[in-house]
Write a protein that holds these residues in place. Structure first.
Motif, mmCIF file in Angstrom:
data_model
loop_
_atom_site.group_PDB
_atom_site.id
_atom_site.type_symbol
_atom_site.label_atom_id
_atom_site.label_comp_id
_atom_site.label_asym_id
_atom_site.label_seq_id
_atom_site.Cartn_x
_atom_site.Cartn_y
_atom_site.Cartn_z
ATOM 1 N N ALA A 4 3.497 10.378 1.861
ATOM 2 C CA ALA A 4 3.148 8.996 1.544
ATOM 3 C C ALA A 4 3.717 8.050 2.585
ATOM 4 O O ALA A 4 4.851 8.198 3.015
ATOM 5 C CB ALA A 4 3.688 8.630 0.159
ATOM 6 N N ASP A 5 2.901 7.086 2.977
ATOM 7 C CA ASP A 5 3.325 6.005 3.862
ATOM 8 C C ASP A 5 3.146 4.729 3.040
ATOM 9 O O ASP A 5 2.034 4.225 2.899
ATOM 10 C CB ASP A 5 2.466 5.974 5.128
ATOM 11 C CG ASP A 5 2.907 4.902 6.113
ATOM 12 O OD1 ASP A 5 3.931 4.230 5.864
ATOM 13 O OD2 ASP A 5 2.213 4.719 7.130
ATOM 14 N N ILE A 6 4.225 4.255 2.468
ATOM 15 C CA ILE A 6 4.158 3.143 1.522
ATOM 16 C C ILE A 6 4.516 1.849 2.233
ATOM 17 O O ILE A 6 5.645 1.671 2.687
ATOM 18 C CB ILE A 6 5.096 3.405 0.322
ATOM 19 C CG1 ILE A 6 4.700 4.735 -0.337
ATOM 20 C CG2 ILE A 6 5.052 2.247 -0.653
ATOM 21 C CD1 ILE A 6 5.722 5.282 -1.283
ATOM 22 N N ARG A 7 3.531 0.969 2.329
ATOM 23 C CA ARG A 7 3.714 -0.321 2.996
ATOM 24 C C ARG A 7 3.106 -1.396 2.097
ATOM 25 O O ARG A 7 1.906 -1.673 2.184
ATOM 26 C CB ARG A 7 3.049 -0.329 4.361
ATOM 27 C CG ARG A 7 3.692 0.663 5.323
ATOM 28 C CD ARG A 7 3.052 0.615 6.672
ATOM 29 N NE ARG A 7 3.485 -0.600 7.369
ATOM 30 C CZ ARG A 7 2.986 -0.994 8.521
ATOM 31 N NH1 ARG A 7 2.025 -0.300 9.096
ATOM 32 N NH2 ARG A 7 3.416 -2.081 9.100
ATOM 33 N N PRO A 8 3.909 -1.980 1.226
ATOM 34 C CA PRO A 8 3.376 -2.998 0.315
ATOM 35 C C PRO A 8 2.653 -4.112 1.076
ATOM 36 O O PRO A 8 3.021 -4.483 2.188
ATOM 37 C CB PRO A 8 4.624 -3.535 -0.382
ATOM 38 C CG PRO A 8 5.600 -2.400 -0.309
ATOM 39 C CD PRO A 8 5.323 -1.743 1.019
ATOM 40 N N ALA A 9 1.611 -4.611 0.457
ATOM 41 C CA ALA A 9 0.802 -5.724 0.973
ATOM 42 C C ALA A 9 0.005 -5.341 2.213
ATOM 43 O O ALA A 9 -0.463 -6.215 2.933
ATOM 44 C CB ALA A 9 1.661 -6.955 1.227
ATOM 45 N N ARG A 10 -0.151 -4.060 2.497
ATOM 46 C CA ARG A 10 -0.960 -3.617 3.633
ATOM 47 C C ARG A 10 -2.101 -2.756 3.092
ATOM 48 O O ARG A 10 -1.908 -1.933 2.208
ATOM 49 C CB ARG A 10 -0.141 -2.778 4.615
ATOM 50 C CG ARG A 10 1.018 -3.486 5.279
ATOM 51 C CD ARG A 10 0.590 -4.570 6.245
ATOM 52 N NE ARG A 10 -0.108 -4.062 7.400
ATOM 53 C CZ ARG A 10 0.356 -4.111 8.638
ATOM 54 N NH1 ARG A 10 1.545 -4.625 8.874
ATOM 55 N NH2 ARG A 10 -0.359 -3.651 9.631
ATOM 56 N N SER A 11 -3.273 -2.936 3.648
ATOM 57 C CA SER A 11 -4.401 -2.072 3.319
ATOM 58 C C SER A 11 -5.232 -1.892 4.576
ATOM 59 O O SER A 11 -4.998 -2.553 5.588
ATOM 60 C CB SER A 11 -5.238 -2.677 2.190
ATOM 61 O OG SER A 11 -5.818 -3.895 2.611
ATOM 62 N N GLY A 12 -6.177 -0.994 4.519
ATOM 63 C CA GLY A 12 -7.024 -0.742 5.673
ATOM 64 C C GLY A 12 -6.343 0.006 6.792
ATOM 65 O O GLY A 12 -6.846 0.069 7.912
#
Length: 89
Positions: A66-74
């Protein structure tokens, strides 16, 4: 199965179908399927895909990163585009 007795393509196809039908951004390569989305929705897809395999086979192997980066998409495509940009310089 492609002439390779070690091929698992036919076995994993139903799990990949679950991912495709989820509607989440995804990419399947020769070794992995990457899925992008919110934690709960991705984990629900992982569970459904695993359950599909367990209906046919006595066990399933799962590699999860998992690469969890809140507020990031795409990021599924953006990360590749960044590398491609540097390759063209």
């Amino acid at each position: 199965m492609g002439g390779d007795s070690d091929s698992v393509g036919a076995a994993v196809a139903p799990a990949v179908r679950v991912v495709l039908e989820s509607g989440l951004p995804n990419e399947t390569t020769s070794m992995f399927t990457t899925v992008e989305g919110e934690w709960d929705e991705v984990m629900a897809v992982v569970k459904r895909a695993t359950d599909v395999l367990l209906k046919e086979f006595p066990r399933a192997s799962l590699v999860l990163k998992a690469d969890i980066r809140p507020a990031r998409s795409g990021q599924l495509r953006a990360k590749v585009e960044t590398v491609e940009h540097y390759l063209t310089e």
